[in-house]
Design an enzyme around this catalytic site. Structure first.
Site, PDB file in Angstrom:
ATOM      1  CG  ASP A  10     -43.454  61.096  86.997  1.00 31.19           C
ATOM      2  OD1 ASP A  10     -42.274  60.722  87.274  1.00 31.19           O
ATOM      3  OD2 ASP A  10     -44.418  60.203  86.891  1.00 31.19           O
ATOM      4  CG  ASP A 105     -44.085  59.063  83.209  1.00 29.69           C
ATOM      5  OD1 ASP A 105     -43.022  59.116  83.257  1.00 29.69           O
ATOM      6  OD2 ASP A 105     -45.063  58.759  84.265  1.00 29.69           O
ATOM      7  CD  GLU A 106     -39.292  61.279  85.066  1.00 33.31           C
ATOM      8  OE1 GLU A 106     -39.132  61.914  86.037  1.00 33.31           O
ATOM      9  OE2 GLU A 106     -38.965  59.969  85.003  1.00 33.31           O
TER      10      GLU A 106
HETATM   11  P1  TTP Z   1     -42.805  56.037  86.067  1.00 34.55           P
HETATM   12  O1  TTP Z   1     -43.061  57.508  86.085  1.00 34.55           O
HETATM   13  O2  TTP Z   1     -41.788  55.487  86.785  1.00 34.55           O
HETATM   14  O3  TTP Z   1     -43.851  55.168  87.003  1.00 34.55           O
HETATM   15  P2  TTP Z   1     -45.623  55.258  86.463  1.00 34.55           P
HETATM   16  O4  TTP Z   1     -45.635  56.627  85.731  1.00 34.55           O
HETATM   17  O5  TTP Z   1     -46.150  54.113  86.024  1.00 34.55           O
HETATM   18  O6  TTP Z   1     -45.857  55.381  88.157  1.00 34.55           O
HETATM   19  P3  TTP Z   1     -45.881  56.592  89.139  1.00 34.55           P
HETATM   20  O7  TTP Z   1     -47.261  57.061  89.301  1.00 34.55           O
HETATM   21  O8  TTP Z   1     -45.082  56.202  90.187  1.00 34.55           O
HETATM   22  O9  TTP Z   1     -45.032  57.882  88.500  1.00 34.55           O
HETATM   23  O10 TTP Z   1     -42.526  55.401  84.758  1.00 34.55           O
HETATM   24  C1  TTP Z   1     -43.496  55.891  83.599  1.00 34.55           C
HETATM   25  C2  TTP Z   1     -43.666  54.563  82.643  1.00 34.55           C
HETATM   26  O11 TTP Z   1     -42.503  53.978  82.167  1.00 34.55           O
HETATM   27  C3  TTP Z   1     -44.378  53.670  83.184  1.00 34.55           C
HETATM   28  O12 TTP Z   1     -45.926  53.828  83.358  1.00 34.55           O
HETATM   29  C4  TTP Z   1     -43.994  52.493  82.685  1.00 34.55           C
HETATM   30  C5  TTP Z   1     -42.541  52.705  81.912  1.00 34.55           C
HETATM   31  N1  TTP Z   1     -41.701  51.946  82.822  1.00 34.55           N
HETATM   32  C6  TTP Z   1     -41.109  50.928  82.251  1.00 34.55           C
HETATM   33  O13 TTP Z   1     -41.603  50.295  81.244  1.00 34.55           O
HETATM   34  N2  TTP Z   1     -40.197  50.066  83.160  1.00 34.55           N
HETATM   35  C7  TTP Z   1     -39.937  50.638  84.247  1.00 34.55           C
HETATM   36  O14 TTP Z   1     -39.168  49.840  85.002  1.00 34.55           O
HETATM   37  C8  TTP Z   1     -40.272  51.937  84.912  1.00 34.55           C
HETATM   38  C9  TTP Z   1     -39.903  52.436  86.007  1.00 34.55           C
HETATM   39  C10 TTP Z   1     -41.173  52.290  84.061  1.00 34.55           C
HETATM   40 MG    MG Z   2     -44.905  58.359  86.078  1.00 33.77          MG
END
Ligand code: TTP
Ligand code: MG
Length: 393
Positions: A10, A105-106
């Site tokens: 992730d 992103d995951e």
């Molecule tokens: P996430 O992997 O949940 O968050 P992140 O990568 O920004 O942070 P983390 O280090 O905690 O993993 O989500 C990935 C991307 O998806 C995030 O950068 C933006 C998008 N996203 C949204 O647009 N709305 C949301 O509510 C969430 C949770 C994510």
């Molecule tokens: Mg993330």
């Protein structure tokens, strides 16, 4: 099943990290992605620096601004994040054919059979992190375990830039003390409900009286009971197919102007159709979503005779669906969006063209437009001028 090696990767603060990578003056600063400062939109994500101010995903921008007045607010740049995502997934596929993307992103990777080739799972994780850093310029967190659930929990435990291994014997010490809300599949609604039933931690779920809890939360009880005991035999499924693609906008001010709504639908149809073509998909059903200032939300759907990936067809049916909403002259709209579903791989257009000349033309035109956009950016060529100041970016 306990001898599998599953990685969950992730990316860290994904959208914000891409922006920081591309503009080093943003490094170390609270960067908040989601919309203009005065917009009524919500935060997509925030850099770790901004999270220290209590800013998080899905928070209204206005609240983020209040908590973090020094924040740097940037709009969502989808094309840029999709490109970074494509590069990251290219790295994943070097190490296993079993890659299941969950979002941009995951992803899960089953590397069980790949260890003879690339070394133990932890070495594979290190290589993936290194290649993402050196080739894409971003950091990722990786979790390793014998099942999907624990790999996913693990990737979140040492963020950012983490690498965490969960062995079966770590379940009680590291997973059971966590709050029940952290358990995959327990949403915001279910967590308080479970807490009221005395299930406050994941350990409580592992020890619960299944028959009693089932009466209150149905099959969710079985799901969390198994996961809490570290039982999760779900395979990594590489051909996980997206069920829908969509675009929606919350307007900065409520809109009553029908022409403006049509222009918005045109722009959304173009974006959605382009994503369909990029993913080599066609859609059979189109759904329009409309929210009034009162927050009352309605949806209208239409199933097409033939699946499509063309802007015009989406736009025409979106207009028909908007008419079905029967807006009165004094009605205003807070949010408007379209999404497409019933997705299937695109049919080969050349074959269609052998029999009929006409369908080839719009496809060729759209492919040419795509090429121009790929090269010069999303705004290089547009059909209608958007009245930008009325829209959240
Ligand atoms: P996430 O992997 O949940 O968050 P992140 O990568 O920004 O942070 P983390 O280090 O905690 O993993 O989500 C990935 C991307 O998806 C995030 O950068 C933006 C998008 N996203 C949204 O647009 N709305 C949301 O509510 C969430 C949770 C994510
Ligand atoms: Mg993330």
């Amino acid at each position: 099943m306990n001898n599998r090696r599953i990685l969950h990767v992730d990316m860290d603060a994904f959208f914000a990290s891409v922006e920081q990578r591309d503009n080093p003056t943003l490094l170390g600063k609270p960067v908040i992605i989601g919309g203009a400062q005065d917009s009524r939109g919500v935060v997509s994500t925030a850099s770790y620096e901004a999270r220290r101010f209590g800013v998080h995903s899905a928070m209204p921008i206005s609240e983020a601004k209040r908590r973090c007045p020094s924040g740097i607010f940037l709009p969502v740049n989808g094309a840029k994040y999709r490109e970074a995502s494509r590069q990251v997934f290219t790295v994943f596929r070097r190490y296993s054919p079993l890659v299941e993307g969950l979002s941009l992103d995951e992803a899960f990777l089953d590397v069980t059979g790949c260890e003879t080739l690339f070394g133990p799972a932890v070495k594979i994780a290190e290589k993936i992190k290194f290649e993402i850093q050196s080739e894409v310029g971003l950091t990722a967190s990786v979790g390793i375990s014998y099942c999907k659930f624990l790999a996913k929990m693990a990737s979140d435990m040492e963020k950012p830039d983490g690498l965490t291994i969960i062995q079966p014997e770590d379940l009680q010490t590291r997973i059971h003390p966590m709050p029940i809300s952290k358990l995959w599949g327990v949403g915001k609604k279910a967590a308080p409900q479970l807490e009221r039933l005395g299930i406050k931690t994941i350990g409580d779920a592992a020890r619960m009286d299944l028959h009693t809890i089932r009466r209150y939360v149905g099959s969710l009880a079985d799901h969390i009971y198994s996961l809490a005991q570290g039982i999760d035999s779900r395979p990594v499924e590489p051909f996980h197919v997206r069920k829908s693609i969509g675009q929606e906008v919350t307007f900065a001010e409520d809109i009553g102007d029908i022409e403006f709504l049509h222009t918005t639908l045109l722009s959304q149809s173009e974006t959605v159709a382009r994503e369909l073509r990029q993913r080599h998909l066609e859609a059979k059903t189109i759904t329009l979503k409309l929210r009034y200032p009162s927050f009352q939300t309605i949806t209208r759907s239409q199933t097409l005779f033939e699946p499509t990936q063309l802007d015009d067809i989406l736009y025409q049916s979106a207009r028909v669906l908007l008419e079905k909403c029967e807006l009165k002259s004094h009605d205003k709209v807070r949010l408007l969006g379209i999404s497409v579903s019933g997705l299937a791989p695109e049919r080969v257009q050349q074959q269609v063209a052998l029999f009929e000349e006409a369908p080839e033309k719009p496809h060729n035109l759209m492919k040419a437009v795509d090429l121009i956009k790929d090269k010069f950016g999303e705004r290089a060529i547009t059909r209608a001028r958007l009245i930008k100041n009325k829209q959240k970016p």
